[in-house]
Enzyme design. Structure first.
Site, PDB file in Angstrom:
ATOM      1  N   CYS A   1      -1.486  10.450 -11.540  1.00  0.00           N
ATOM      2  CA  CYS A   1      -2.715  10.507 -12.335  1.00  0.00           C
ATOM      3  C   CYS A   1      -2.936   9.142 -12.995  1.00  0.00           C
ATOM      4  O   CYS A   1      -2.051   8.631 -13.675  1.00  0.00           O
ATOM      5  CB  CYS A   1      -2.592  11.589 -13.407  1.00  0.00           C
ATOM      6  SG  CYS A   1      -3.840  11.389 -14.696  1.00  0.00           S
TER       7      CYS A   1
ATOM      8  N   GLU B   1       5.790   8.535   9.325  1.00  0.00           N
ATOM      9  CA  GLU B   1       5.388   7.278   9.953  1.00  0.00           C
ATOM     10  C   GLU B   1       6.331   6.821  11.063  1.00  0.00           C
ATOM     11  O   GLU B   1       6.303   5.666  11.488  1.00  0.00           O
ATOM     12  CB  GLU B   1       5.193   6.196   8.891  1.00  0.00           C
ATOM     13  CG  GLU B   1       3.887   6.446   8.154  1.00  0.00           C
ATOM     14  CD  GLU B   1       3.577   5.484   7.027  1.00  0.00           C
ATOM     15  OE1 GLU B   1       4.480   4.743   6.612  1.00  0.00           O
ATOM     16  OE2 GLU B   1       2.428   5.493   6.568  1.00  0.00           O
TER      17      GLU B   1
ATOM     18  N   CYS C   1      -8.542  12.454  -9.849  1.00  0.00           N
ATOM     19  CA  CYS C   1      -7.766  13.422 -10.618  1.00  0.00           C
ATOM     20  C   CYS C   1      -8.681  14.129 -11.602  1.00  0.00           C
ATOM     21  O   CYS C   1      -9.635  13.540 -12.117  1.00  0.00           O
ATOM     22  CB  CYS C   1      -6.643  12.695 -11.355  1.00  0.00           C
ATOM     23  SG  CYS C   1      -5.601  13.827 -12.317  1.00  0.00           S
TER      24      CYS C   1
ATOM     25  N   CYS D   1      -7.356  16.229 -14.223  1.00  0.00           N
ATOM     26  CA  CYS D   1      -6.465  16.837 -15.210  1.00  0.00           C
ATOM     27  C   CYS D   1      -7.053  16.692 -16.617  1.00  0.00           C
ATOM     28  O   CYS D   1      -8.078  16.040 -16.823  1.00  0.00           O
ATOM     29  CB  CYS D   1      -5.085  16.197 -15.134  1.00  0.00           C
ATOM     30  SG  CYS D   1      -5.019  14.556 -15.872  1.00  0.00           S
TER      31      CYS D   1
ATOM     32  N   GLU E   1      -2.282  -5.673   6.263  1.00  0.00           N
ATOM     33  CA  GLU E   1      -1.695  -4.737   7.226  1.00  0.00           C
ATOM     34  C   GLU E   1      -2.630  -4.552   8.410  1.00  0.00           C
ATOM     35  O   GLU E   1      -3.862  -4.497   8.247  1.00  0.00           O
ATOM     36  CB  GLU E   1      -1.516  -3.342   6.606  1.00  0.00           C
ATOM     37  CG  GLU E   1      -0.522  -3.227   5.498  1.00  0.00           C
ATOM     38  CD  GLU E   1      -0.447  -1.782   4.979  1.00  0.00           C
ATOM     39  OE1 GLU E   1      -0.777  -0.843   5.738  1.00  0.00           O
ATOM     40  OE2 GLU E   1      -0.081  -1.603   3.815  1.00  0.00           O
TER      41      GLU E   1
ATOM     42  N   HIS F   1       4.432   5.561  13.894  1.00  0.00           N
ATOM     43  CA  HIS F   1       3.502   4.464  13.627  1.00  0.00           C
ATOM     44  C   HIS F   1       4.095   3.202  14.242  1.00  0.00           C
ATOM     45  O   HIS F   1       5.285   2.937  14.116  1.00  0.00           O
ATOM     46  CB  HIS F   1       3.327   4.278  12.116  1.00  0.00           C
ATOM     47  CG  HIS F   1       2.172   3.393  11.750  1.00  0.00           C
ATOM     48  ND1 HIS F   1       2.181   2.028  11.964  1.00  0.00           N
ATOM     49  CD2 HIS F   1       0.976   3.674  11.194  1.00  0.00           C
ATOM     50  CE1 HIS F   1       1.023   1.524  11.544  1.00  0.00           C
ATOM     51  NE2 HIS F   1       0.277   2.501  11.077  1.00  0.00           N
TER      52      HIS F   1
ATOM     53  N   ASN G   1      -0.149   0.238  -3.999  1.00  0.00           N
ATOM     54  CA  ASN G   1      -0.505   0.242  -2.586  1.00  0.00           C
ATOM     55  C   ASN G   1      -1.728   1.114  -2.386  1.00  0.00           C
ATOM     56  O   ASN G   1      -1.745   2.267  -2.823  1.00  0.00           O
ATOM     57  CB  ASN G   1       0.654   0.817  -1.751  1.00  0.00           C
ATOM     58  CG  ASN G   1       0.464   0.616  -0.265  1.00  0.00           C
ATOM     59  OD1 ASN G   1       0.569  -0.501   0.239  1.00  0.00           O
ATOM     60  ND2 ASN G   1       0.178   1.692   0.450  1.00  0.00           N
ATOM     61  N   GLU G   2      -2.752   0.562  -1.784  1.00  0.00           N
ATOM     62  CA  GLU G   2      -3.937   1.350  -1.418  1.00  0.00           C
ATOM     63  C   GLU G   2      -4.338   2.366  -2.483  1.00  0.00           C
ATOM     64  O   GLU G   2      -4.331   3.579  -2.236  1.00  0.00           O
ATOM     65  CB  GLU G   2      -3.713   2.037  -0.073  1.00  0.00           C
ATOM     66  CG  GLU G   2      -3.620   1.061   1.071  1.00  0.00           C
ATOM     67  CD  GLU G   2      -3.658   1.731   2.442  1.00  0.00           C
ATOM     68  OE1 GLU G   2      -3.346   2.926   2.540  1.00  0.00           O
ATOM     69  OE2 GLU G   2      -4.006   1.050   3.416  1.00  0.00           O
TER      70      GLU G   2
ATOM     71  N   TRP H   1      -1.687   8.401  11.972  1.00  0.00           N
ATOM     72  CA  TRP H   1      -2.468   9.329  11.136  1.00  0.00           C
ATOM     73  C   TRP H   1      -3.839   9.650  11.718  1.00  0.00           C
ATOM     74  O   TRP H   1      -4.611  10.367  11.116  1.00  0.00           O
ATOM     75  CB  TRP H   1      -2.600   8.773   9.725  1.00  0.00           C
ATOM     76  CG  TRP H   1      -2.925   7.313   9.661  1.00  0.00           C
ATOM     77  CD1 TRP H   1      -2.024   6.302   9.510  1.00  0.00           C
ATOM     78  CD2 TRP H   1      -4.211   6.694   9.757  1.00  0.00           C
ATOM     79  NE1 TRP H   1      -2.673   5.076   9.503  1.00  0.00           N
ATOM     80  CE2 TRP H   1      -4.012   5.292   9.652  1.00  0.00           C
ATOM     81  CE3 TRP H   1      -5.512   7.172   9.927  1.00  0.00           C
ATOM     82  CZ2 TRP H   1      -5.056   4.377   9.718  1.00  0.00           C
ATOM     83  CZ3 TRP H   1      -6.553   6.259   9.997  1.00  0.00           C
ATOM     84  CH2 TRP H   1      -6.311   4.886   9.883  1.00  0.00           C
TER      85      TRP H   1
END
Ligand code: GLA
Ligand code: ZN
Length: 676
Positions: A115, A355, A155, A157, A307, A358, A149-150, A315
């Site tokens: 969160c 992965e 959220c 909450c 990347e 991958h 990362n990414e 995926w």
């Protein structure tokens, strides 16, 4: 000039050695050398490893890893590990766990799901970034800092709800202003107290992903959610900067990623980086456009390709292999559009979890005798030979397309007039008309300096933010050509309609007013009938989806509708405004019409293709120090040929001089150096 950000074109990628033993690490180093790999992104998902509990931090493993890589000529892109919180944290502090749009609280699992308004997550992520920066601030191996990362997701909450109210107080000051901005007298939503406001979710205003009863609330939630994650990023960013003021800090973005307003984020990134994962069916023009967006985030500065897969993803529903030559081709495509690194996910393929299928530089076979490794190593050699030639070179475009996240959110949350309207698709449609003619395009924001462009397009500029209409008027008055389309100028920044006739604030500039908007069924078409020939355009073209029923208020009517009860009403208009012209495309036209129209607009400004090439042979250019690097990329699976012109030019990958008609192999790449 060498980039102040990166001293060379780094080659490498995500490396997760925590999944392997020491012997394998040594084997990795040997193979990195063979492939010319000199940068590894590490520590992306090692939070649980380096912080086993609230008070213990173990950096020995990282110390050794960084030293070992550095001794072997590999520099470090050091991630802060905060993209996946440790299990103990989720157990002890459930506030780190998100609540989804249906009100379900998550349990520990997956990643990228802390969160953003969790006090615990904010506290510990800042601490770990601080500790990492303090520890490695003087390490010569660490060149780039990779926060989390990414970022993405959302959220709902209670902490987010509270934070949303705080955000609104800051934005609107009074509850009356909120009521006004959201038009809350609709459906009896008048708020008297901040605490009455709840998050727009599937429990309140939303149903499904893109549908909302109250677009104003939803729009502010999108802004708030993007800002909340940006605040998390900034906590870590400042923690790093405190120890290393001149550090190069980034987080890996995802191109046209809807949830985060990357223009806002990029202000706090020393270099933009992104992860490019086109499928085999993704149009190459779409990938090119995504690169151009990433370059546009910082007004044309080069970015990192953080990347890409060397071979396949895991995926997608069907994870096809990149065909031989495609990895190299797409790597150069990113460089051609402004990348100053070529990096992969991942350097070694995992054996367990989702992965393991991958692609990776080092495959499960574990040795260098694989197709993928050979291709990676060959590209590594080529990039070494290229050295810093293209580093920090800039793309020079005379055409720009406006892109805006708020506009994207607002358009696609709109209830009516059609579900068929997709903002990025429209942007891509206009972009690709230039792309296919080898005319370069910058993607710019509403805040960018647009004064240097000759041609500015803002397809579906539904939302006009404060001051932007005046900025456009200034641009056109000074001689620029501007084009916009149907469903533009409709609302202000709160998604409230500008009354008095569409396109609202753009009426003056466009010299038209729109009375009604017709939505066509998918199979239903109308037509655009040219009154006279316009460049290569003449006669009748197809259009559909939305048709504006409009009147000229001074604009010249260039084409009319051919059918229905609005036959004969304007479908394409041109308004002379000061020294320039403002065009309006009233419906969604077929590609032939669009390509013809944009070719004509470019021709009027004397904007020429970089080179004439057969279909599927892309040309893009970067320039520095008086030299232009012309990238010619054959995306076809068959050889093609094109005319280079009379003067002889040096091709950098082969070191050969070429002139006249030359051929390019299937998936081949040429890079010519010529004086600009
Ligand atoms: C993203 C992530 C990586 C990895 C790849 C797989 O880009 O950043 O950690 O999961 O996808 O394609
Ligand atoms: Zn939350």
């Amino acid at each position: 000039m060498i980039s102040s950000k990166l001293p060379k074109m780094f080659y490498g990628g995500d490396y997760n050695p925590e999944q392997w033993d020491h012997e394998t690490h040594l084997e990795d180093l040997r193979m990195f050398k063979l492939a010319g790999i000199d940068m590894a992104t590490i520590n992306v998902f090692s939070w649980a490893l380096i912080q086993p509990d609230e008070v213990t931090y173990n950096f020995e493993y990282l110390d050794q890893l960084i030293d070992r890589l550095y001794e072997n000529g590999v520099y470090i892109c050091l991630a802060t590990s905060t993209a996946a919180h440790p299990a103990w944290m989720a157990k002890n502090y459930p506030d780190v766990l998100r609540v989804d749009a249906d009100g379900r609280k998550r349990k520990f699992g997956g990643r990228h799901n802390s969160c953003p308004n969790s006090p615990t997550y904010r506290k510990y992520s800042e601490i770990i970034a601080d500790k990492l920066a303090e520890r490695y601030k003087d390490h010569p191996a660490v060149l780039v800092w990779h926060i989390s990362n990414e970022y993405g997701g959302d959220c709902y909450c209670e902490n987010c709800e509270k934070a949303f109210r705080v955000y609104l107080k800051k934005r609107y000051q009074t509850i009356e202003q909120v009521n006004k901005a959201w038009n809350t007298n609709f459906w009896g939503h008048t708020f008297y107290d901040w605490d009455e406001i709840v998050l727009p979710s599937n429990l309140s205003e939303h149903w499904g992903h893109n549908s909302s009863s109250f677009q104003g609330i939803s729009l502010d939630y999108s802004r708030f959610n993007s800002d909340s994650m940006l605040e998390c990023y900034l906590l870590e960013y400042h923690a790093i900067k405190k120890h290393i003021p001149d550090s190069v800090v980034t987080t890996n973005l995802m191109g046209f990623f809807k949830q985060l307003d990357y223009f806002k984020w990029a202000k706090y990134m020393d270099i933009v980086s992104w992860d490019s994962y086109p499928g085999l069916a993704t149009p190459i023009s779409y990938t090119a456009m995504a690169h151009d967006l990433m370059r546009g985030l910082k007004d044309g500065l080069p970015f990192m390709l953080m990347e890409q897969t060397p071979s396949q993803q895991n995926w997608q529903p069907y994870n096809s292999l990149k065909r031989p030559g495609v990895m190299r081709l797409w790597s150069y495509q990113s460089v051609a559009h402004g990348a100053d690194t070529v990096m992969f996910f991942q350097l070694r393929r995992s054996v367990g979890a989702c992965e393991k299928y991958h692609g990776a530089v080092i495959e499960h076979a574990g040795h260098e005798n694989t197709r993928v490794f050979r291709e990676v190593a060959e590209l590594g050699k080529e990039l070494q030979n290229l050295g810093d030639t293209t580093l920090d070179a800039r793309v020079q475009s005379r055409v720009a397309i406006v892109f805006d996240w708020d506009n994207w959110w607002a358009i696609e949350k709109s209830s009516g007039p059609t579900v068929a309207l997709k903002y990025v698709e429209q942007i891509h449609k206009y972009y690709s008309a230039f792309f296919h003619r080898n005319i370069q395009v910058d993607i710019v924001s509403v805040d960018s300096d647009i004064s240097s462009y000759d041609l500015l397009l803002a397809p579906v500029l539904y939302m006009v933010k404060p001051g932007f209409a005046a900025k456009l008027e200034q641009f056109v008055a000074a001689g620029g050509t501007f084009l916009t389309t149907f469903f533009s100028g409709i609302v202000n920044e709160h998604d409230l309609v500008t009354t008095g006739g569409y396109p609202g604030e753009l009426r003056n500039l466009l010299g038209i007013w729109v009375e009604e908007i017709d939505a066509l069924l998918p199979e239903q078409k109308n037509s655009i009938v040219l009154k006279e020939t316009l460049g290569a355009l003449e006669g009748v073209y197809e259009c559909g989806m939305l048709c504006d029923l409009l009147h000229s208020e001074g604009a010249e009517v260039i084409a009319e509708y051919g059918e229905d009860f609005y036959q004969g009403m304007p479908a394409l208009t041109r308004n002379t405004f000061g020294q320039g012209q403002a065009w309006y495309v009233a419906s969604d036209p077929d590609n032939i019409f669009l390509e013809g129209l944009l070719a004509e607009l470019a021709a009027e400004k004397n904007i020429k293709p970089l080179l004439e090439t057969p279909q599927g042979v892309e040309v893009s250019a970067r320039t520095k120090d008086g030299l232009t690097y012309l990238f010619v990329m054959n995306h076809n699976a068959s050889p093609q040929s094109y005319d280079l012109g009379n003067s002889s030019v040096r091709e950098l990958l082969t070191g050969t001089d070429y002139t006249g008609q030359i051929s390019i192999e299937a998936r081949g790449v040429h890079i010519f150096e010529r004086t600009s």
